[in-house]
Motif scaffolding. Structure first.
Motif, PDB file in Angstrom:
ATOM      1  N   GLY A  21       0.812  -1.203   0.000  1.00 31.08           N
ATOM      2  CA  GLY A  21       0.000   0.000   0.000  1.00 31.08           C
ATOM      3  C   GLY A  21       0.851   1.262   0.000  1.00 31.08           C
ATOM      4  O   GLY A  21       2.034   1.247  -0.332  1.00 31.08           O
ATOM      5  N   VAL A  22       0.219   2.371   0.391  1.00 33.18           N
ATOM      6  CA  VAL A  22       0.887   3.673   0.382  1.00 33.18           C
ATOM      7  C   VAL A  22       1.588   3.881   1.723  1.00 33.18           C
ATOM      8  O   VAL A  22       0.980   3.721   2.784  1.00 33.18           O
ATOM      9  CB  VAL A  22      -0.128   4.809   0.142  1.00 33.18           C
ATOM     10  N   VAL A  23       2.851   4.223   1.660  1.00 30.19           N
ATOM     11  CA  VAL A  23       3.645   4.496   2.859  1.00 30.19           C
ATOM     12  C   VAL A  23       4.200   5.904   2.737  1.00 30.19           C
ATOM     13  O   VAL A  23       4.838   6.241   1.730  1.00 30.19           O
ATOM     14  CB  VAL A  23       4.795   3.481   3.018  1.00 30.19           C
ATOM     15  N   GLN A  44      18.787   4.116  -4.955  1.00 34.33           N
ATOM     16  CA  GLN A  44      19.653   3.803  -6.092  1.00 34.33           C
ATOM     17  C   GLN A  44      19.279   2.498  -6.809  1.00 34.33           C
ATOM     18  O   GLN A  44      19.573   2.336  -7.986  1.00 34.33           O
ATOM     19  CB  GLN A  44      21.119   3.759  -5.642  1.00 34.33           C
ATOM     20  N   ASP A  45      18.639   1.567  -6.136  1.00 37.42           N
ATOM     21  CA  ASP A  45      18.261   0.315  -6.793  1.00 37.42           C
ATOM     22  C   ASP A  45      16.741   0.165  -6.896  1.00 37.42           C
ATOM     23  O   ASP A  45      16.224  -0.939  -7.005  1.00 37.42           O
ATOM     24  CB  ASP A  45      18.847  -0.878  -6.033  1.00 37.42           C
ATOM     25  N   LYS A  46      16.022   1.303  -6.870  1.00 38.43           N
ATOM     26  CA  LYS A  46      14.562   1.263  -6.876  1.00 38.43           C
ATOM     27  C   LYS A  46      14.001   2.162  -7.969  1.00 38.43           C
ATOM     28  O   LYS A  46      14.650   3.138  -8.362  1.00 38.43           O
ATOM     29  CB  LYS A  46      14.019   1.693  -5.506  1.00 38.43           C
ATOM     30  N   ARG A  47      12.815   1.847  -8.407  1.00 39.39           N
ATOM     31  CA  ARG A  47      12.117   2.747  -9.321  1.00 39.39           C
ATOM     32  C   ARG A  47      11.692   3.973  -8.522  1.00 39.39           C
ATOM     33  O   ARG A  47      10.892   3.874  -7.577  1.00 39.39           O
ATOM     34  CB  ARG A  47      10.882   2.063  -9.915  1.00 39.39           C
ATOM     35  N   SER A  48      12.219   5.123  -8.875  1.00 41.05           N
ATOM     36  CA  SER A  48      11.952   6.312  -8.064  1.00 41.05           C
ATOM     37  C   SER A  48      11.952   7.553  -8.941  1.00 41.05           C
ATOM     38  O   SER A  48      12.634   7.630  -9.969  1.00 41.05           O
ATOM     39  CB  SER A  48      13.007   6.465  -6.959  1.00 41.05           C
ATOM     40  N   ILE A  49      11.192   8.533  -8.520  1.00 43.81           N
ATOM     41  CA  ILE A  49      11.226   9.856  -9.107  1.00 43.81           C
ATOM     42  C   ILE A  49      11.466  10.845  -7.980  1.00 43.81           C
ATOM     43  O   ILE A  49      10.739  10.848  -6.971  1.00 43.81           O
ATOM     44  CB  ILE A  49       9.932  10.188  -9.884  1.00 43.81           C
ATOM     45  N   GLU A  96       3.900   0.291 -11.501  1.00 42.77           N
ATOM     46  CA  GLU A  96       4.675  -0.626 -10.665  1.00 42.77           C
ATOM     47  C   GLU A  96       5.095   0.117  -9.404  1.00 42.77           C
ATOM     48  O   GLU A  96       5.014   1.343  -9.341  1.00 42.77           O
ATOM     49  CB  GLU A  96       5.894  -1.161 -11.410  1.00 42.77           C
ATOM     50  N   PRO A  97       5.550  -0.607  -8.362  1.00 41.46           N
ATOM     51  CA  PRO A  97       5.945   0.061  -7.115  1.00 41.46           C
ATOM     52  C   PRO A  97       6.965   1.175  -7.359  1.00 41.46           C
ATOM     53  O   PRO A  97       7.937   0.981  -8.100  1.00 41.46           O
ATOM     54  CB  PRO A  97       6.532  -1.077  -6.281  1.00 41.46           C
ATOM     55  N   THR A  98       6.731   2.309  -6.734  1.00 39.68           N
ATOM     56  CA  THR A  98       7.529   3.508  -7.003  1.00 39.68           C
ATOM     57  C   THR A  98       7.811   4.248  -5.690  1.00 39.68           C
ATOM     58  O   THR A  98       6.984   4.260  -4.782  1.00 39.68           O
ATOM     59  CB  THR A  98       6.788   4.453  -7.965  1.00 39.68           C
ATOM     60  N   VAL A  99       8.986   4.860  -5.627  1.00 38.50           N
ATOM     61  CA  VAL A  99       9.317   5.775  -4.534  1.00 38.50           C
ATOM     62  C   VAL A  99       9.246   7.193  -5.086  1.00 38.50           C
ATOM     63  O   VAL A  99       9.908   7.513  -6.089  1.00 38.50           O
ATOM     64  CB  VAL A  99      10.721   5.500  -3.957  1.00 38.50           C
ATOM     65  N   VAL A 100       8.425   8.033  -4.473  1.00 33.87           N
ATOM     66  CA  VAL A 100       8.282   9.436  -4.877  1.00 33.87           C
ATOM     67  C   VAL A 100       8.909  10.302  -3.789  1.00 33.87           C
ATOM     68  O   VAL A 100       8.525  10.211  -2.618  1.00 33.87           O
ATOM     69  CB  VAL A 100       6.803   9.820  -5.074  1.00 33.87           C
ATOM     70  N   VAL A 101       9.867  11.134  -4.180  1.00 37.14           N
ATOM     71  CA  VAL A 101      10.597  11.954  -3.215  1.00 37.14           C
ATOM     72  C   VAL A 101      10.359  13.426  -3.504  1.00 37.14           C
ATOM     73  O   VAL A 101      10.592  13.897  -4.627  1.00 37.14           O
ATOM     74  CB  VAL A 101      12.116  11.664  -3.268  1.00 37.14           C
ATOM     75  N   PHE A 102       9.917  14.168  -2.489  1.00 38.83           N
ATOM     76  CA  PHE A 102       9.825  15.622  -2.545  1.00 38.83           C
ATOM     77  C   PHE A 102      10.915  16.185  -1.633  1.00 38.83           C
ATOM     78  O   PHE A 102      10.719  16.313  -0.423  1.00 38.83           O
ATOM     79  CB  PHE A 102       8.447  16.106  -2.092  1.00 38.83           C
ATOM     80  N   ASP A 103      12.056  16.499  -2.216  1.00 41.78           N
ATOM     81  CA  ASP A 103      13.196  16.986  -1.436  1.00 41.78           C
ATOM     82  C   ASP A 103      13.168  18.513  -1.356  1.00 41.78           C
ATOM     83  O   ASP A 103      12.781  19.191  -2.304  1.00 41.78           O
ATOM     84  CB  ASP A 103      14.502  16.518  -2.085  1.00 41.78           C
ATOM     85  N   GLU A 104      13.596  19.042  -0.205  1.00 41.69           N
ATOM     86  CA  GLU A 104      13.502  20.475   0.099  1.00 41.69           C
ATOM     87  C   GLU A 104      12.067  20.960  -0.106  1.00 41.69           C
ATOM     88  O   GLU A 104      11.790  21.978  -0.740  1.00 41.69           O
ATOM     89  CB  GLU A 104      14.485  21.292  -0.747  1.00 41.69           C
ATOM     90  N   LEU A 128      -3.401   7.778  -4.827  1.00 41.90           N
ATOM     91  CA  LEU A 128      -2.491   6.633  -4.796  1.00 41.90           C
ATOM     92  C   LEU A 128      -3.159   5.345  -4.319  1.00 41.90           C
ATOM     93  O   LEU A 128      -2.483   4.320  -4.186  1.00 41.90           O
ATOM     94  CB  LEU A 128      -1.285   6.947  -3.890  1.00 41.90           C
ATOM     95  N   LYS A 129      -4.439   5.395  -4.040  1.00 43.04           N
ATOM     96  CA  LYS A 129      -5.126   4.180  -3.573  1.00 43.04           C
ATOM     97  C   LYS A 129      -4.925   3.029  -4.559  1.00 43.04           C
ATOM     98  O   LYS A 129      -5.025   3.203  -5.772  1.00 43.04           O
ATOM     99  CB  LYS A 129      -6.616   4.451  -3.385  1.00 43.04           C
ATOM    100  N   GLY A 130      -4.633   1.860  -4.019  1.00 46.04           N
ATOM    101  CA  GLY A 130      -4.427   0.690  -4.850  1.00 46.04           C
ATOM    102  C   GLY A 130      -3.026   0.529  -5.390  1.00 46.04           C
ATOM    103  O   GLY A 130      -2.742  -0.418  -6.129  1.00 46.04           O
ATOM    104  N   THR A 131      -2.120   1.435  -5.018  1.00 44.05           N
ATOM    105  CA  THR A 131      -0.731   1.336  -5.475  1.00 44.05           C
ATOM    106  C   THR A 131       0.186   0.983  -4.300  1.00 44.05           C
ATOM    107  O   THR A 131      -0.171   1.160  -3.124  1.00 44.05           O
ATOM    108  CB  THR A 131      -0.237   2.663  -6.085  1.00 44.05           C
ATOM    109  N   ASP A 132       1.378   0.493  -4.629  1.00 46.80           N
ATOM    110  CA  ASP A 132       2.431   0.291  -3.632  1.00 46.80           C
ATOM    111  C   ASP A 132       3.445   1.410  -3.819  1.00 46.80           C
ATOM    112  O   ASP A 132       4.474   1.256  -4.491  1.00 46.80           O
ATOM    113  CB  ASP A 132       3.090  -1.082  -3.816  1.00 46.80           C
ATOM    114  N   THR A 133       3.123   2.549  -3.257  1.00 44.38           N
ATOM    115  CA  THR A 133       3.940   3.746  -3.443  1.00 44.38           C
ATOM    116  C   THR A 133       4.484   4.216  -2.107  1.00 44.38           C
ATOM    117  O   THR A 133       3.756   4.263  -1.111  1.00 44.38           O
ATOM    118  CB  THR A 133       3.118   4.890  -4.077  1.00 44.38           C
ATOM    119  N   MET A 134       5.756   4.556  -2.097  1.00 40.00           N
ATOM    120  CA  MET A 134       6.371   5.153  -0.923  1.00 40.00           C
ATOM    121  C   MET A 134       6.608   6.627  -1.222  1.00 40.00           C
ATOM    122  O   MET A 134       7.272   6.972  -2.207  1.00 40.00           O
ATOM    123  CB  MET A 134       7.690   4.461  -0.582  1.00 40.00           C
ATOM    124  N   VAL A 135       6.028   7.497  -0.414  1.00 39.88           N
ATOM    125  CA  VAL A 135       6.195   8.940  -0.576  1.00 39.88           C
ATOM    126  C   VAL A 135       7.119   9.437   0.529  1.00 39.88           C
ATOM    127  O   VAL A 135       6.847   9.232   1.717  1.00 39.88           O
ATOM    128  CB  VAL A 135       4.840   9.673  -0.505  1.00 39.88           C
TER     129      VAL A 135
END
Length: 465
Positions: A21-23, A44-49, A96-104, A128-135
């Motif tokens: 789920g969403v974390v 570095q080894d993950k699908r991320s934006i 697919e599972p994704t890491v979304v980063v909002f830096d600064e 993001l419901k229904g996704t495996d997303t890490m914010v």
């Protein structure tokens, strides 16, 4: 340079990433502490934006987000609304599972305020419901972060149950960043630069003196410029907060003295002191074992303390064209500064070595002479529990070349007799080592523990209580 430390934080992030789920995770801490590097290593080894925001206006923020998403997706993505951009981002996360980063993140808030905070809330709660997303939201301006994530009236309150407050590196970790230095110089570096990785990298030289002259005592020296930038961001120039820091650097430690030195009313001064404590610039010294309960304050951040207590306070002695001469003029002042800050390294050693439940300082009357009451001070006082037994720790901290001997132990015992402590362990820290007499005494007495450089640097395990 190799990535040093942060293993506990990386393992925690990996644990969060394994959840379904969403974390949502919040990472915060002071500037230059290594938040972005930690996130980059994790991703570095993950699908991320990863969005890296800067100070700009709303339109520029929208264009930046759309541009970053376009690169990530391999197709044009643009919009004049945050709602539309975050909806497109949610679609990418559904693939697919994704890491979304909002830096600064505070910079994004400055440009768009409540509007973007509301859309981030909608993004997490609905899109993001229904996704495996890490914010991951990351930020340095702690006052802004506290307002938006700690205020129940704000849309992002309660949306980030997982949090990491990234602390400076430990002494043993920062020593790894200075492999060519002696142990004592590595300790000096830690006491000056405070375990902030960026500063340790920027100031690294063969020895401590060279680091100080190149980093601070030249025209446009990099760390002097950087400190001005950080203080300008965190504390407005000419602001009363800066006057408070300067007053404490000058020796005013009580509210009364600070208010008198700055010319401020006590109530207003107290409010601003509280703000500096909350943002990590100041700390209130914790009185223990019957020490006076009125609060006294010190500059807690090592580099801020060095900046105010050494550089600003003694600016007239700095010759920018002759840094070696400037260092010689400041050498004794720096030595005194390091001696005071050495207590921080000793306190950190206690926390890491023993199960401390309380840690502070004791001061109070220890007798009278012709000049009146004599005030004594125990550098560190602490309580620790081991095997169901509570120990009172009384500590003396000596950063000097001279070896510490029985006379320092005798004085510590004398001062401790004025406290309410009972099951005492006397702990003596010394960078200069210990005399043979004191070592023999410590072997005979179970209540005396000696901590030298080898123990501080983690080369020798701590003695049990």
């Amino acid at each position: 340079m190799d990535f040093i430390g942060r293993q506990a934080e990386l393992e925690y992030l990996e644990t969060l990433r394994s959840k379904k789920g969403v974390v949502a995770c919040l990472i915060y801490g002071r500037r230059r502490v290594g938040k972005t590097e930690l996130i980059s290593r994790f991703c570095q080894d993950k699908r991320s934006i990863q969005f890296q925001f800067s100070i700009t206006d709303r339109v520029s923020q929208l264009n930046y987000i759309g541009g970053a998403m376009s690169v990530f997706a391999g197709r044009p993505i643009a919009s004049d609304s945050f709602y539309s951009l975050f909806a497109s981002l949610a679609e990418l996360c559904m693939e697919e599972p994704t890491v979304v980063v909002f830096d600064e993140f505070p910079y994004l808030l400055e440009g768009s305020g409540t509007e973007v905070a509301t859309e981030v809330q909608r993004f997490i709660d609905m899109m993001l419901k229904g996704t495996d997303t890490m914010v991951i939201i990351c930020g340095s301006q702690t006052s802004v972060m506290r307002e938006h994530f700690g205020n129940p009236q704000r849309p992002l309150f309660g949306r980030f149950p997982y949090r990491i407050r990234l602390e400076p590196l430990s002494l043993t970790e920062t020593a790894l960043m200075h492999p060519s230095m002696s142990a004592i110089d590595a300790i000096r570096m830690h006491l000056t630069f405070g375990g902030i990785p960026y500063y340790h990298i920027l100031a690294d030289s063969r020895e401590y003196r060279e680091s100080i002259t190149s980093s601070f005592l030249r025209k446009m020296a990099p760390l002097g410029v950087d400190m001005e930038g950080i203080l300008a961001l965190e504390i407005p120039a000419g602001d009363k907060h800066r006057r408070i820091l300067a007053a404490i650097a000058g020796g005013a430690v009580s509210l009364k003295d600070i208010a008198d030195r700055t010319g401020m009313e006590r109530s207003g001064c107290s409010d601003r002191i509280s703000e500096l404590v909350e943002t990590g610039f100041l700390e209130a010294v914790h009185p223990m074992y019957g020490a006076p309960k009125r609060p006294i304050y010190r500059i807690s951040d090592a580099l801020t303390a060095f900046y105010y207590e050494v550089l600003e306070k003694h600016k007239a002695q700095i010759d920018w064209l002759r840094p070696d001469v400037s260092y010689e003029r400041l050498e004794q002042i720096i030595h005194t500064f390091l001696g005071r800050r050495f207590e921080d390294a000793c306190a950190a050693y206690l926390r890491a070595s023993y199960p401390c439940t309380e840690l502070g300082k004791w001061w109070g009357p220890v007798g009278k002479d012709d000049n009146g009451t004599t005030i004594g001070e125990i550098d560190i006082a602490a309580k620790a529990e081991a095997s169901g037994v509570t120990f009172d720790l009384m500590c003396e901290c000596k950063m000097r070349r001279k070896r510490t001997g029985p006379e320092e132990l005798d004085l510590l015992i004398s001062y401790a007799s004025n406290t309410h402590a009972t099951n005492i362990r006397y702990i003596l820290f010394s960078t200069g080592g210990f005399t043979d007499d004191l070592r023999e005494m410590s072997e005979l007495r179970k209540d005396v523990i000696l901590v030298g450089i080898d123990e501080l640097m983690g080369l020798t395990p701590p003695e049990p209580l």
